[in-house]
Design a protein around this motif. Structure first.
Motif, PDB file in Angstrom:
ATOM      1  N   TYR A  80       0.826  -1.203   0.000  1.00  0.00           N
ATOM      2  CA  TYR A  80       0.000   0.000   0.000  1.00  0.00           C
ATOM      3  C   TYR A  80       0.860   1.253   0.000  1.00  0.00           C
ATOM      4  O   TYR A  80       0.581   2.218  -0.725  1.00  0.00           O
ATOM      5  CB  TYR A  80      -0.939   0.000   1.205  1.00  0.00           C
ATOM      6  N   ASN A  81       1.893   1.255   0.805  1.00  0.00           N
ATOM      7  CA  ASN A  81       2.757   2.437   0.884  1.00  0.00           C
ATOM      8  C   ASN A  81       3.458   2.711  -0.443  1.00  0.00           C
ATOM      9  O   ASN A  81       3.739   3.865  -0.791  1.00  0.00           O
ATOM     10  CB  ASN A  81       3.797   2.257   1.992  1.00  0.00           C
ATOM     11  N   GLY A  83       2.146   1.906  -3.383  1.00  0.00           N
ATOM     12  CA  GLY A  83       1.159   1.983  -4.452  1.00  0.00           C
ATOM     13  C   GLY A  83       1.090   0.721  -5.281  1.00  0.00           C
ATOM     14  O   GLY A  83       0.669   0.750  -6.446  1.00  0.00           O
ATOM     15  N   GLN A  85      -0.552  -2.156  -4.217  1.00  0.00           N
ATOM     16  CA  GLN A  85      -1.548  -3.025  -3.599  1.00  0.00           C
ATOM     17  C   GLN A  85      -2.364  -3.770  -4.662  1.00  0.00           C
ATOM     18  O   GLN A  85      -2.492  -3.326  -5.801  1.00  0.00           O
ATOM     19  CB  GLN A  85      -2.482  -2.210  -2.697  1.00  0.00           C
ATOM     20  N   ASP A  87      -6.119  -5.564  -5.864  1.00  0.00           N
ATOM     21  CA  ASP A  87      -7.525  -5.170  -5.788  1.00  0.00           C
ATOM     22  C   ASP A  87      -8.302  -6.055  -4.827  1.00  0.00           C
ATOM     23  O   ASP A  87      -9.192  -5.587  -4.108  1.00  0.00           O
ATOM     24  CB  ASP A  87      -8.175  -5.245  -7.177  1.00  0.00           C
ATOM     25  N   LEU A 104      -7.910  -0.074   5.050  1.00  0.00           N
ATOM     26  CA  LEU A 104      -7.329  -0.576   3.812  1.00  0.00           C
ATOM     27  C   LEU A 104      -8.350  -1.269   2.916  1.00  0.00           C
ATOM     28  O   LEU A 104      -8.086  -1.497   1.735  1.00  0.00           O
ATOM     29  CB  LEU A 104      -6.183  -1.551   4.119  1.00  0.00           C
ATOM     30  N   SER A 303      -9.816  -4.048  -1.760  1.00  0.00           N
ATOM     31  CA  SER A 303      -9.006  -2.884  -1.388  1.00  0.00           C
ATOM     32  C   SER A 303      -9.780  -1.585  -1.520  1.00  0.00           C
ATOM     33  O   SER A 303     -10.565  -1.391  -2.447  1.00  0.00           O
ATOM     34  CB  SER A 303      -7.758  -2.834  -2.282  1.00  0.00           C
ATOM     35  N   SER A 304      -9.539  -0.681  -0.587  1.00  0.00           N
ATOM     36  CA  SER A 304     -10.147   0.652  -0.654  1.00  0.00           C
ATOM     37  C   SER A 304      -9.566   1.451  -1.810  1.00  0.00           C
ATOM     38  O   SER A 304     -10.103   2.499  -2.181  1.00  0.00           O
ATOM     39  CB  SER A 304      -9.909   1.400   0.666  1.00  0.00           C
ATOM     40  N   LYS A 305      -8.487   0.971  -2.409  1.00  0.00           N
ATOM     41  CA  LYS A 305      -7.872   1.638  -3.559  1.00  0.00           C
ATOM     42  C   LYS A 305      -8.169   0.921  -4.869  1.00  0.00           C
ATOM     43  O   LYS A 305      -7.586   1.267  -5.907  1.00  0.00           O
ATOM     44  CB  LYS A 305      -6.360   1.750  -3.344  1.00  0.00           C
ATOM     45  N   GLN A 307      -9.619   0.158  -8.324  1.00  0.00           N
ATOM     46  CA  GLN A 307     -10.139   1.069  -9.339  1.00  0.00           C
ATOM     47  C   GLN A 307     -11.563   0.732  -9.738  1.00  0.00           C
ATOM     48  O   GLN A 307     -12.335   1.605 -10.125  1.00  0.00           O
ATOM     49  CB  GLN A 307      -9.220   1.044 -10.580  1.00  0.00           C
TER      50      GLN A 307
END
Length: 417
Positions: A80-81, A83, A85, A87, A104, A303-305, A307
């Protein structure tokens, strides 16, 4: 980190266009774990997913989790740190609070409410909540059972353990199953005291205690029952001498070879037992105040990130489908989360008492997994090993462990509040 990941790529080109149901295009990255059974069922699930979404590329990363779940948490935080991570993550209960407390992953309550999860035991979902929200969906699970060699029991004239056998009965059986040569050297151990946190937890739970409090918010090491449990395990090793000292390599192989009569493990060892042609069965956890045991399970989170979280949910739906669950159970992985998938002929044929996995589910407790699990695991196991190798006395180790755990819980409270 890359050395720990086996990259596998499944592309839309493997799927017949005639099966397409969606024109949606994109890419998803899935991180999973486990052995051959898990990987095979995951690959097959992705193939079925691509039959519905032929224009979606799914990259599968496999983490061996060789250093334990605490190390896995550290690697995911690094991803995560940086970038990097994924899905979708297939992770374990030991990590859930660590991830959820750091935001997260996205809450999945609405998705669960509209999904087909009716044959999942409600207890599994209860264990995935954090502060009232559900961030993960259980996939497969393991509860620690007493796995025993039926041939060695029969040879010693010992009947199968009852569902309510006690610590004392267990210890007496372990002594009968321990063999020594003319020089007093052990040639067959009656039991192996586990050398990992998850495997040890049933001994504490069956004594009505745990190294941490029931709400996983503080140390519980000063509970006299914790020391009592540690003393019982110490005596199995050093007084009754029915177990090797924890930390030795190849212990499971000794069990498969008939050199250890009983070990505490989950369903994950079934495939190796079959391959070894071991006449194995399972029994409940021996009890002091109950025969309760521990449960750990895999779970999927998004993941909260991510897409495209809706596309990620569609992938998770296939990963939790009846077909995938049956494959995981039949191939000898963990116990399927869908009970219907644990009622197939292949799943129930071995071990003979396979229905006992689900039968004991109501009296299982989640392995303590606070947001600082990686520290709790490391601290407890360090002092546990010091006790079992005679480096520290039980009172001293308990006191020191309590101090370190208390400091760890104080730190994590500052981070999560």
């Amino acid at each position: 980190m890359k050395k720990l990941l086996a990259a596998l790529l499944l592309t839309a080109g493997l799927v017949s266009p005639a099966l397409a149901q969606s024109d949606e295009a994109g890419k998803l990255r899935l991180m999973t774990f486990g052995g051959e059974a898990q990987l095979k069922s995951t690959q097959d699930a992705v193939t079925r997913f691509n039959a519905k979404y032929p224009n979606v590329e799914v990259e599968i990363g496999v983490d061996a989790v060789g250093g334990g779940w605490g190390d896995f948490v550290s690697r995911v935080l690094q991803q995560y740190n940086a970038g990097e991570q994924y899905d979708v993550y297939h992770t374990a209960v030991e990590t859930l609070q660590s991830f959820a407390a750091r935001d997260l992953f996205i809450p999945l309550d609405d998705y669960i409410a509209t999904g087909d999860f009716s044959d999942f035991d409600a207890k599994l979902f209860d264990l995935t909540k954090y502060k009232g929200k559900t961030y993960f969906i259980p996939s497969t699970w393991n509860n620690i059972m007493t796995n025993y060699n039926r041939a060695l029991f029969a040879e010693a004239g010992i009947p199968a353990p009852s569902k309510t056998w006690t610590w004392d009965e267990f210890a007496a059986i372990a002594e009968k199953l321990t063999k020594r040569d003319a020089n007093g050297n052990v040639t067959q151990f009656g039991y192996e005291v586990p050398a990992f946190f998850f495997g040890l937890m049933p001994w504490f739970l069956s004594n009505g205690t745990s190294p941490v409090t029931a709400d996983w918010s503080a140390s519980n090491m000063t509970d006299p029952k914790v020391a009592e449990t540690l003393q019982f395990l110490y005596d199995l090793i050093h007084v009754k001498k029915v177990s090797p000292v924890p930390g030795q390599e190849g212990v499971e192989n000794q069990f498969f070879a008939g050199q250890i009569a009983m070990i505490s493990r989950g369903h994950w060892i079934v495939q190796n037992a079959i391959a070894s042609k071991l006449d194995m069965d399972i029994a409940t956890q021996p009890g002091k105040v109950s025969n309760d045991t521990v449960i750990g399970f895999g779970a999927y989170g998004i993941s909260s990130k991510a897409q495209n979280p809706e596309l990620a949910k569609a992938l998770v739906t296939e990963l939790l489908s009846y077909e995938t669950q049956v494959a995981e159970g039949d191939l000898g992985g963990a116990v399927p989360g869908r009970k219907s998938a644990a009622e197939t002929e292949n799943f129930l044929k071995f071990p003979p008492s396979a229905p006992l996995y689900y039968e004991t589910l109501p009296t299982t407790h989640a392995v303590p997994s606070p947001a600082n699990f990686q520290e709790v695991d490391q601290i407890f196991m360090r002092y546990f090993n010091a006790i079992m190798t005679d480096e520290m006395t039980i009172p001293d180790a308990v006191a020191k462990a309590d101090q370190e755990l208390t400091r760890s819980f104080e730190r994590i409270k500052r981070v999560t509040q």
